[in-house]
Structure formats: C-alpha cells, structure tokens
Design a protein around this motif. Structure first.
Motif, PDB file in Angstrom:
ATOM      1  N   SER A  44      -2.071   2.740 -17.422  1.00  8.52           N
ATOM      2  CA  SER A  44      -0.710   2.459 -16.985  1.00  8.52           C
ATOM      3  C   SER A  44      -0.554   1.028 -16.462  1.00  8.52           C
ATOM      4  O   SER A  44       0.544   0.475 -16.486  1.00  8.52           O
ATOM      5  N   ASP A 121      -7.552  -4.877  -8.909  1.00  7.19           N
ATOM      6  CA  ASP A 121      -6.300  -4.960  -8.152  1.00  7.19           C
ATOM      7  C   ASP A 121      -6.185  -6.256  -7.350  1.00  7.19           C
ATOM      8  O   ASP A 121      -5.225  -6.445  -6.606  1.00  7.19           O
ATOM      9  N   PRO A 152       3.735  -0.586   0.543  1.00 10.19           N
ATOM     10  CA  PRO A 152       4.183   0.787   0.756  1.00 10.19           C
ATOM     11  C   PRO A 152       3.579   1.337   2.045  1.00 10.19           C
ATOM     12  O   PRO A 152       2.731   0.695   2.677  1.00 10.19           O
ATOM     13  N   PRO A 224      -2.976   0.540  -3.882  1.00 14.42           N
ATOM     14  CA  PRO A 224      -3.131   1.674  -4.794  1.00 14.42           C
ATOM     15  C   PRO A 224      -1.922   2.595  -4.695  1.00 14.42           C
ATOM     16  O   PRO A 224      -1.061   2.440  -3.813  1.00 14.42           O
ATOM     17  N   THR A 225      -1.853   3.558  -5.580  1.00 13.63           N
ATOM     18  CA  THR A 225      -0.852   4.617  -5.430  1.00 13.63           C
ATOM     19  C   THR A 225      -1.203   5.441  -4.192  1.00 13.63           C
ATOM     20  O   THR A 225      -2.347   5.430  -3.719  1.00 13.63           O
ATOM     21  N   SER A 226      -0.236   6.173  -3.670  1.00 19.61           N
ATOM     22  CA  SER A 226      -0.502   6.979  -2.475  1.00 19.61           C
ATOM     23  C   SER A 226      -1.559   8.039  -2.757  1.00 19.61           C
ATOM     24  O   SER A 226      -2.410   8.331  -1.907  1.00 19.61           O
ATOM     25  N   GLY A 227      -1.542   8.613  -3.966  1.00 20.66           N
ATOM     26  CA  GLY A 227      -2.551   9.615  -4.315  1.00 20.66           C
ATOM     27  C   GLY A 227      -3.949   9.024  -4.347  1.00 20.66           C
ATOM     28  O   GLY A 227      -4.909   9.630  -3.867  1.00 20.66           O
ATOM     29  N   HIS A 228      -4.064   7.824  -4.921  1.00 25.21           N
ATOM     30  CA  HIS A 228      -5.373   7.168  -4.973  1.00 25.21           C
ATOM     31  C   HIS A 228      -5.839   6.784  -3.572  1.00 25.21           C
ATOM     32  O   HIS A 228      -7.032   6.895  -3.251  1.00 25.21           O
TER      33      HIS A 228
END
Length: 288
Positions: A44, A121, A152, A224-228
């Motif tokens: 992605s 990243d 975030p 990162p994404t919140s899940g990661h």
C-alpha cells in the motif's frame, strides 16, 4: 551547535546541499550510499516510497535490500528499475533478524565509505543527508534524532517517550549512519539480536570507534498505522530488556501509582506527573 537552515521541500531540484551547522556547501550529489533494508507483506505504501526514492536518488546512491515475497519483490523491481539498485538479501548470511541481514548485504554492496542505514518509514531531507555526510568525516557512527510527521494520536503519545529520552540522553531512531571501512573491519554486527540499532552502536564502541548523537540533527519519520503501533508494543518491551535501568524505571510507574493511592496521597501523583511533563519539556527545548 545550531541546526542548519532547511528548505521546506525535502529535495529542492536546484538548491545546493547543506553539509552541517558550521560547514560550507557541496553542490549536486553526495558520495553517500543509502541502504534501505525492506521486507513488506503488502504494497500500500509503494507509490509514496517510490516518490521518496526518486528524490533521494538524485542526491545519493541508493541500495534497497528487499526480503519481500517473490511477487512483491518483482513488483518493486519493476517500479524501481533504473532508479535504485534493488537486491535480495545475501542467501549465504544466516541470522534471525532479517533487518540486520539486509544491512549486512547492503553495506557489502555499498559503493561509498559513508553509508546511511534507514527503515522504510524514514524520510531524510537534503540538509539531513549533508549533515550526516559531514559528521561521518569525523566519527565512525552517527545517530540522528527522528520526529514524527504527521502526528496522529499514537504518534503524539510516542513523541512523549522521545522527548523524555532526549532530555536525559538521545532517542533511538529508525536510522543510523556508519563508515563502511569501520563496519567491515569489525566484522559487522550480530544478526541474532532483537534491538539491532543498540547492538550496532555497542559493537562500534567495543571496536574502538567513535559515535555522535547530535540533538540538532532531526530526521522525519512517517508514523505507523494505529494497528501497527499497537502491534509494536510487545517488540518495544523486548527492546527495553537491553536497557535495564530504563526498564526498571518504566516498571516502577504502576506500583508507584498504586502505592500513592493506597497511602491516600494523590498529591504525589500530581507532583510526579508535573515532573514528568517538565522533563519532557527539557527534551523538547534541547536543540530546538
């Protein structure tokens, strides 16, 4: 030292390269190898990373050591053909830490003495590349300081940890830079450890090399994404096993809160919270 002035664009098309807070200018490309160890399970972020690599490759030589699955590896090869050197990890190297195996492969392939190692990243700008290059003229390893952008909720939270680390020492970033000759002479570093950045720094120092962690050298990192982020909490805890003093301090927080509540002394909690915020503010003010 104060930080060099920065252009708001990561890689201005015609601007010269700033090489440090007290240095001059070196126009055009730098004799630096940028090693990116990569192992993706989905693509992605491919378009954004490709845009970054396109600007980066105008300034330095880039080697991506890609341990992704074959179908993703092929997609990356097509996207980056003619842009960067794209290679698989050396199959003759063995170890449990895939990132270290990628770094060992990349530094063996590097074309320059100065090598930047960065996670996928991390987003250097032109001033950051030039400052690291200049510092590697004087030391064997450079440890920049990462900051999240954008921010975030979980990046705000994690930035608190970063500021506390900066107040007492330096934070652990997703990027280091090293002299290739020193790295090869000391035989690389252990690929069977979890906290690989700490292991590399310790190995350089044990070999007799010099290191620098300039507080003014800020390098952007994508959150990162919140899940990661949630998934990383266990990994972060394992990393802290390599830093026992810091681990003991963290472990003391919850028992200390329970003891204050049991003793009916809520003022202790307020004073402890205020002290923590004050220490973090010192970290924020350090070198901007």
């Amino acid at each position: 030292m104060s930080a060099p002035a920065r252009d708001p664009r990561p890689f201005p098309p015609t601007a010269p390269v700033t090489v440090g807070p007290g240095g001059g200018l070196r126009p055009g490309r730098l004799p630096v190898e940028y090693v990116l160890p990569l192992r993706w399970h989905e693509d992605s972020g491919l378009a954004e990373l490709t845009d970054y690599l396109r600007g980066l490759a105008r300034r330095v030589d880039v080697t991506v050591v890609d341990g992704s699955a074959p179908e993703l590896f092929a997609r990356h090869a097509a996207a980056w053909r003619g842009l960067v050197r794209h290679a698989a990890p050396d199959p003759h190297r063995r170890g449990v830490n895939g990132k270290v195996l990628g770094v060992l492969t990349g530094i063996a392939l590097a074309r320059h003495e100065h090598v930047i190692i960065a996670d996928d990243d991390v987003r250097y700008d032109e001033a950051g590349l030039g400052s690291v290059h200049e510092l590697l003229d004087r030391v064997d390893l450079v440890r920049p300081q990462n900051h999240f952008d954008p921010l975030p909720w979980h990046a705000w939270w994690d930035t608190g940890r970063t500021l506390l680390n900066r107040a007492v020492a330096a934070d652990w970033p997703g990027t280091l830079a090293v002299r290739r000759s020193t790295f090869l002479a000391m035989g690389g570093y252990d690929p069977d450890v979890l906290f690989e950045n700490l292991e590399l720094v310790r190995t350089v120092r044990a070999y007799g090399g010099t290191t620098a962690a300039p507080a003014w050298l800020h390098v952007r990192r994508l959150p990162p994404t919140s899940g990661h982020f949630v998934g990383q909490r266990i990994r972060q805890a394992y990393d802290d096993l390599a830093q026992p003093v810091r681990l003991l301090g963290s472990l003391a927080v919850l028992p200390g809160m329970v003891a204050a509540v049991a003793a009916r002394r809520p003022g202790l909690l307020l004073r402890a919270a205020a002290a923590t915020v004050a220490v973090a503010e010192l970290g924020r003010r350090r070198a901007g």
